[in-house]
Design a protein around this motif. Structure first.
Motif, mmCIF file in Angstrom:
data_model
loop_
_atom_site.group_PDB
_atom_site.id
_atom_site.type_symbol
_atom_site.label_atom_id
_atom_site.label_comp_id
_atom_site.label_asym_id
_atom_site.label_seq_id
_atom_site.Cartn_x
_atom_site.Cartn_y
_atom_site.Cartn_z
ATOM 1 N N GLY A 211 48.885 -19.117 20.498
ATOM 2 C CA GLY A 211 48.721 -17.671 20.553
ATOM 3 C C GLY A 211 49.357 -17.058 21.790
ATOM 4 O O GLY A 211 49.650 -15.855 21.808
ATOM 5 N N ALA A 212 49.581 -17.876 22.817
ATOM 6 C CA ALA A 212 50.223 -17.383 24.037
ATOM 7 C C ALA A 212 51.661 -16.952 23.793
ATOM 8 O O ALA A 212 52.242 -16.218 24.602
ATOM 9 C CB ALA A 212 50.182 -18.460 25.121
ATOM 10 N N LEU A 213 52.246 -17.387 22.678
ATOM 11 C CA LEU A 213 53.628 -17.008 22.362
ATOM 12 C C LEU A 213 53.732 -15.628 21.732
ATOM 13 O O LEU A 213 54.836 -15.098 21.604
ATOM 14 C CB LEU A 213 54.250 -18.036 21.402
ATOM 15 N N LYS A 214 52.618 -15.073 21.323
ATOM 16 C CA LYS A 214 52.642 -13.774 20.647
ATOM 17 C C LYS A 214 53.186 -12.703 21.593
ATOM 18 O O LYS A 214 52.723 -12.563 22.721
ATOM 19 C CB LYS A 214 51.241 -13.391 20.179
ATOM 20 N N GLY A 215 54.166 -11.973 21.133
ATOM 21 C CA GLY A 215 54.766 -10.913 21.937
ATOM 22 C C GLY A 215 56.043 -11.305 22.634
ATOM 23 O O GLY A 215 56.730 -10.436 23.193
ATOM 24 N N LEU A 216 56.397 -12.600 22.633
ATOM 25 C CA LEU A 216 57.650 -13.023 23.260
ATOM 26 C C LEU A 216 58.839 -12.531 22.432
ATOM 27 O O LEU A 216 58.819 -12.592 21.202
ATOM 28 C CB LEU A 216 57.715 -14.545 23.391
ATOM 29 N N ALA A 250 48.032 -25.005 11.365
ATOM 30 C CA ALA A 250 49.420 -24.532 11.310
ATOM 31 C C ALA A 250 49.516 -23.213 10.564
ATOM 32 O O ALA A 250 50.266 -22.309 10.970
ATOM 33 C CB ALA A 250 50.291 -25.593 10.646
ATOM 34 N N TRP A 251 48.763 -23.080 9.455
ATOM 35 C CA TRP A 251 48.762 -21.805 8.727
ATOM 36 C C TRP A 251 48.218 -20.675 9.596
ATOM 37 O O TRP A 251 48.767 -19.564 9.608
ATOM 38 C CB TRP A 251 47.927 -21.930 7.450
ATOM 39 N N ASP A 252 47.140 -20.941 10.304
ATOM 40 C CA ASP A 252 46.562 -19.909 11.180
ATOM 41 C C ASP A 252 47.556 -19.478 12.251
ATOM 42 O O ASP A 252 47.669 -18.288 12.570
ATOM 43 C CB ASP A 252 45.283 -20.431 11.832
ATOM 44 N N THR A 253 48.276 -20.451 12.814
ATOM 45 C CA THR A 253 49.264 -20.131 13.850
ATOM 46 C C THR A 253 50.429 -19.335 13.268
ATOM 47 O O THR A 253 50.905 -18.370 13.888
ATOM 48 C CB THR A 253 49.786 -21.424 14.496
ATOM 49 N N LEU A 254 50.882 -19.720 12.089
ATOM 50 C CA LEU A 254 51.959 -18.982 11.437
ATOM 51 C C LEU A 254 51.546 -17.543 11.159
ATOM 52 O O LEU A 254 52.310 -16.597 11.431
ATOM 53 C CB LEU A 254 52.331 -19.673 10.122
ATOM 54 N N ASP A 255 50.353 -17.361 10.626
ATOM 55 C CA ASP A 255 49.890 -16.009 10.306
ATOM 56 C C ASP A 255 49.695 -15.171 11.561
ATOM 57 O O ASP A 255 49.868 -13.946 11.532
ATOM 58 C CB ASP A 255 48.578 -16.082 9.521
ATOM 59 N N LEU A 256 49.332 -15.821 12.671
ATOM 60 C CA LEU A 256 49.133 -15.092 13.920
ATOM 61 C C LEU A 256 50.459 -14.663 14.539
ATOM 62 O O LEU A 256 50.612 -13.503 14.958
ATOM 63 C CB LEU A 256 48.354 -15.975 14.911
ATOM 64 N N LEU A 257 51.411 -15.568 14.588
ATOM 65 C CA LEU A 257 52.686 -15.283 15.245
ATOM 66 C C LEU A 257 53.651 -14.508 14.354
ATOM 67 O O LEU A 257 54.475 -13.730 14.854
ATOM 68 C CB LEU A 257 53.339 -16.586 15.702
ATOM 69 N N PHE A 258 53.557 -14.729 13.042
ATOM 70 C CA PHE A 258 54.488 -14.079 12.109
ATOM 71 C C PHE A 258 53.695 -13.455 10.966
ATOM 72 O O PHE A 258 53.709 -13.961 9.833
ATOM 73 C CB PHE A 258 55.495 -15.104 11.572
ATOM 74 N N PRO A 259 52.988 -12.354 11.218
ATOM 75 C CA PRO A 259 52.168 -11.741 10.161
ATOM 76 C C PRO A 259 52.999 -11.179 9.009
ATOM 77 O O PRO A 259 52.511 -11.112 7.881
ATOM 78 C CB PRO A 259 51.417 -10.630 10.905
#
Length: 316
Positions: A211-216, A250-259
């Motif tokens: 989640g730390a990558l969100k916004g990069l 992995a699905w949760d991370t994908l949905d978080l970073l690339f909604p």
């Protein structure tokens, strides 16, 4: 006689150097025990010195070194890398040994899912990479390798809160015009690291910190590379053979970073799941269990909420 802090630290480092030289000489004259002795020395060089071992080192020269009770700072073998070196060739060897050695011990932590060498990683990040006066002591190539190394293990050692200043101190890379800026290089190294992880708890830990990558701001090629890396963990079967927990993470991370595109991805995933009929029974069973669990929790929440409302009405 009590020594000044600077002189005392210098004396400590000199004592540590002699201790390392003594162990190297012992390994040199003992061919049969050499691998074991060098392995122990290598691990010692990456860890803080325990109080008992520190006492043994310091007591060897009690006339010059203050007693261990007067020591307030932590002693570390790896702080031998703070010495000034004039020769560029020696400096290059220092930097290369530092990076390659640290990489080996960090992988030891990865395989064991432990953080014994956290002090070394924290030192390299906070006391070297984020301090230009120290990071500039090693060669440019070694400095570049160091930042790539730290990029791969930053999430493992739970120091992603330092991601922003870490990216600001990134050195210049000759292929930056092809791969992008510091953010792109960091994500590329992180994606490659995820592909190499085989320990499930470690992989889950990495995914939980993404989640730390969100916004990069990433290049399209870097973003696609990260998507492909995460997507490879969402399907059962080869080449990754991820567990159910990893697939969901992995699905949760994908949905978080690339909604954007979330629902089409899930539809495509269901289609590809049909290609693995041997997974249908477990998938159906997990679906039924999930549905039943959801219904049960919903009923419990309704009952608890109704009970709370009744109690409030009685009180009023």
């Amino acid at each position: 006689m009590q020594l000044a802090p600077a002189d005392r630290r210098s004396t400590y480092l000199a004592a540590l150097t002699q201790e390392i030289e003594r162990k190297l000489q012992k390994a040199l004259i003992s061919p049969g025990q050499r691998p074991e002795l060098l392995q122990k020395l290598f691990a010692d060089a990456a860890l803080e010195i325990e109080d008992r071992a520190r006492d043994m080192i310091l007591k060897k020269d009690e006339d010059e070194i203050a007693s261990a009770d007067d020591v307030t700072e932590t002693l570390c073998f790896y702080e031998l890398f703070e010495v000034s070196v004039e020769t560029s060739e020696v400096l290059l060897r220092y930097g290369s040994a530092l990076v390659h050695g640290a990489s080996n011990v960090f992988w030891i932590d990865i395989q064991a899912n432990r953080r014994r060498f956290f002090s070394l990683f924290s030192y390299l990040l906070e006391e070297v990479a984020l301090v230009p006066d120290r990071s500039n002591k090693i060669s440019l190539q070694a400095r570049r390798d160091l930042y790539l190394l730290l990029s791969r293990f930053l999430f493992f050692y739970k120091l992603d809160d330092l991601l922003e200043p870490f990216l600001k101190h990134f050195p210049a890379y000759p292929n930056a015009f092809l791969v992008g800026g510091p953010e792109d290089i960091f994500v590329i190294e992180l994606s490659d690291q995820l592909q190499k992880l085989k320990v499930e708890p470690v992989l889950l830990h990495y995914l939980s910190r993404m989640g730390a990558l969100k916004g990069l701001e990433l290049r399209m090629a870097t973003s696609t590379r990260l998507k492909a890396c995460l997507y490879s963990f969402t399907s059962p079967g080869g080449p990754m053979y991820p567990t159910r927990a990893v697939r969901h993470a992995a699905w949760d991370t994908l949905d978080l970073l690339f909604p954007v595109g979330r629902y089409p991805r899930h539809v495509i995933s269901v289609f590809f799941r049909l290609l693995y009929p041997w997974y249908w029974p477990s998938s159906c069973w997990n679906f039924i269990v999930t549905c039943v669990t959801t219904v049960v929790y919903y009923i419990l929440r309704v009952i608890i909420s109704s009970w709370e409302n009744i109690r409030k009405s009685k009180r009023s």
